[in-house]
Design an enzyme around this catalytic site. Structure first.
Site, PDB file in Angstrom:
ATOM      1  N   GLU A   1      -7.582  -3.105   5.671  1.00 30.18           N
ATOM      2  CA  GLU A   1      -7.545  -3.110   4.207  1.00 30.18           C
ATOM      3  C   GLU A   1      -6.549  -4.136   3.676  1.00 30.18           C
ATOM      4  O   GLU A   1      -6.798  -4.763   2.631  1.00 30.18           O
ATOM      5  CB  GLU A   1      -7.174  -1.716   3.710  1.00 30.18           C
ATOM      6  CG  GLU A   1      -8.220  -0.654   4.004  1.00 30.18           C
ATOM      7  CD  GLU A   1      -7.691   0.749   3.839  1.00 30.18           C
ATOM      8  OE1 GLU A   1      -8.321   1.525   3.102  1.00 30.18           O
ATOM      9  OE2 GLU A   1      -6.660   1.072   4.455  1.00 30.18           O
ATOM     10  N   ARG A  16      -7.479  18.119   2.560  1.00 31.46           N
ATOM     11  CA  ARG A  16      -8.456  18.291   1.484  1.00 31.46           C
ATOM     12  C   ARG A  16      -9.733  18.917   2.040  1.00 31.46           C
ATOM     13  O   ARG A  16     -10.130  18.620   3.161  1.00 31.46           O
ATOM     14  CB  ARG A  16      -8.760  16.939   0.830  1.00 31.46           C
ATOM     15  CG  ARG A  16      -7.626  16.421  -0.046  1.00 31.46           C
ATOM     16  CD  ARG A  16      -7.855  14.971  -0.453  1.00 31.46           C
ATOM     17  NE  ARG A  16      -7.330  14.040   0.533  1.00 31.46           N
ATOM     18  CZ  ARG A  16      -7.547  12.723   0.515  1.00 31.46           C
ATOM     19  NH1 ARG A  16      -8.308  12.192  -0.417  1.00 31.46           N
ATOM     20  NH2 ARG A  16      -7.024  11.949   1.447  1.00 31.46           N
ATOM     21  N   ASN A  23       0.869  -1.172   0.000  1.00 33.29           N
ATOM     22  CA  ASN A  23       0.000   0.000   0.000  1.00 33.29           C
ATOM     23  C   ASN A  23       0.909   1.226   0.000  1.00 33.29           C
ATOM     24  O   ASN A  23       1.456   1.601   1.033  1.00 33.29           O
ATOM     25  CB  ASN A  23      -0.910  -0.005   1.237  1.00 33.29           C
ATOM     26  CG  ASN A  23      -1.941   1.107   1.223  1.00 33.29           C
ATOM     27  OD1 ASN A  23      -1.855   2.053   0.444  1.00 33.29           O
ATOM     28  ND2 ASN A  23      -2.918   1.000   2.108  1.00 33.29           N
ATOM     29  N   ARG A  83      -3.102  -2.065  -3.249  1.00 30.09           N
ATOM     30  CA  ARG A  83      -4.214  -1.129  -3.186  1.00 30.09           C
ATOM     31  C   ARG A  83      -4.048  -0.127  -4.321  1.00 30.09           C
ATOM     32  O   ARG A  83      -3.001   0.524  -4.443  1.00 30.09           O
ATOM     33  CB  ARG A  83      -4.227  -0.390  -1.848  1.00 30.09           C
ATOM     34  CG  ARG A  83      -5.344   0.647  -1.748  1.00 30.09           C
ATOM     35  CD  ARG A  83      -5.108   1.592  -0.592  1.00 30.09           C
ATOM     36  NE  ARG A  83      -6.155   2.611  -0.500  1.00 30.09           N
ATOM     37  CZ  ARG A  83      -5.982   3.796   0.074  1.00 30.09           C
ATOM     38  NH1 ARG A  83      -4.815   4.115   0.601  1.00 30.09           N
ATOM     39  NH2 ARG A  83      -6.968   4.672   0.114  1.00 30.09           N
ATOM     40  N   HIS A  90     -12.371   4.554  -0.522  1.00 37.54           N
ATOM     41  CA  HIS A  90     -12.223   3.800   0.729  1.00 37.54           C
ATOM     42  C   HIS A  90     -12.990   2.477   0.681  1.00 37.54           C
ATOM     43  O   HIS A  90     -13.377   1.929   1.713  1.00 37.54           O
ATOM     44  CB  HIS A  90     -12.686   4.633   1.945  1.00 37.54           C
ATOM     45  CG  HIS A  90     -11.822   5.808   2.232  1.00 37.54           C
ATOM     46  ND1 HIS A  90     -12.339   7.068   2.494  1.00 37.54           N
ATOM     47  CD2 HIS A  90     -10.482   5.934   2.285  1.00 37.54           C
ATOM     48  CE1 HIS A  90     -11.346   7.918   2.700  1.00 37.54           C
ATOM     49  NE2 HIS A  90     -10.210   7.248   2.578  1.00 37.54           N
TER      50      HIS A  90
END
Length: 393
Positions: free
Chosen positions: A377, A239, A8, A91, A179
């Site tokens: 994840e 963000r 990742n 990912r 996500h």
């Protein structure tokens, strides 16, 4: 031992895990990361019990960028013995309109995924770089792309369309959601923890440096706070979240900002960092007594509350709410403040259970069940990778 490597890669960190495979089951053996790339690089690894295997810091110039981080990490991984690498799972944040499931990577796929880089500039180029390097170094080892957008690809059209001429949707300008690997894992865990709620109307809040929420009906995503890019929805570390597109037009047309400067502002200088002027890290803001930090936190909680209301409307009600990811799992104060704004839905928090980080943090009389479910994840990626290479061999 047969093993799956999960990678990742981000702009400032490279995370990796090794899972061994026995009789179709995965067992985590090693997890590690090289973070602080270009600033204070540090490579760490731990075994399944959390015992440190390796901890080394570097000078900034020794690991100035992601390629250098990959090289340092690969050198350490090559020193490991006893692992027969079956595949590498990655990912990949954006799969665009064409990829709705994990996919074995070839050069054509890699080139296609590169065209989505402008839709996820913080993630996509970094996700693809270790894939390219692995193709050069170990071309015989299969690699699998697992997409953060895939979990949302069966959204109804009403949720995915923007109110633009249809030609733009055909070109791929639509709401994707992100996500997804986290949501998929947490939805699976909720089926084990609370099947009666997993089958109903659920909102999962993935609250971290990147933050979003997802509305699920019977475990399937029906709406998300993120859209075409990972800029939309909740305010995040750097963000802004939901933003009137007219702001962007104003910055370009009236203030004369070049597109590159606007992109830098929206991806690197906004969100909690921009509001507070202090930090993009919620831990720093919670520890600060500066009123600007308090305002940034208040704004984050307020926007979470607004989006909960919107997603509840999409579901036609709410049976359960789940906190996950870095803030969601580790900030009881934030959980308390968000739930306080959910009282109109009948949500009632158990303060002791919340402070203890229990799985169930609502009271018995709460009309909305409240959960804390740690995400994983990497395990999700490893599972997808194993299933795909098993099915194709």
């Amino acid at each position: 031992m047969d093993a799956i490597l999960v990678v990742n890669a981000g702009s400032s960190s490279l995370k990796f895990q090794i899972f061994t495979v026995s009789q179709g089951k995965l067992t985590r053996q090693i997890r590690g990361q090289l973070d602080g790339i270009g600033q204070r690089p540090r490579l760490r690894a731990f075994d399944a019990k959390g015992t440190s295997l390796f901890d080394l810091t570097f000078q900034r110039e020794e690991v100035p960028d992601l390629p250098a981080a990959i090289d340092r990490t690969r050198t350490w991984l090559r020193s490991l013995e006893g692992f027969n690498l079956l595949a590498i799972g990655h990912r990949v944040v954006h799969g665009g309109p064409d990829y709705a499931a994990p996919t074995i990577i070839d050069h054509a796929l890699l080139d296609k995924l590169a065209t989505y880089a402008e839709l996820a500039p913080l993630h996509q180029p970094n996700n693809l770089l270790p894939i390219r390097l692995a193709m050069e170094i170990n071309p015989d080892v299969p690699q699998v792309a697992c997409f953060d957008t895939a979990f949302h690809r069966d959204h109804p059209d009403l949720a995915d369309f923007y109110a633009l001429p249809l030609a733009f949707h055909r070109e791929g300008i639509r709401r994707y959601g992100f996500h997804g690997l986290s949501y998929e894992y947490v939805a699976g865990r909720l089926r084990q923890i609370a099947p009666q709620h997993a089958a109903g109307r659920v909102i999962i809040a993935h609250l971290g440096s990147g933050a979003s929420m997802c509305a699920l009906l019977d475990g399937h995503s029906v709406e998300s706070t993120m859209g075409f890019t990972a800029l939309d929805g909740l305010p995040m570390g750097t963000r802004p979240g939901q933003l009137d597109p007219g702001v962007v037009l104003h910055l370009i047309m009236q203030k004369g900002m070049p597109a590159e400067a606007v992109s830098k502002l929206l991806y690197h200088e906004a969100g909690l960092k921009g509001l507070s002027g202090i930090s993009n890290d919620m831990r720093d803001l919670l520890a600060s007594k500066d009123p600007r930090a308090a305002f940034a936190i208040d704004h984050f909680v307020y926007r979470c509350a607004l989006n909960i209301g919107s997603l509840t409307a999409a579901l036609g009600g709410l049976d359960a709410f789940v906190f996950t990811a870095g803030i969601g799992e580790n900030a009881p104060e934030l959980r308390e403040r968000i739930v306080h704004r959910m009282e109109w839905l009948g949500a009632a928090l158990d303060p002791e259970a919340n402070r203890a980080g229990s799985s169930l943090i609502s009271t018995p009389t709460s009309r909305v069940a409240l959960y804390v479910v740690p995400t994983d994840e990497e395990l999700m990626i490893a599972g997808h990778t194993l299933r795909l290479i098993t099915a194709t061999h």
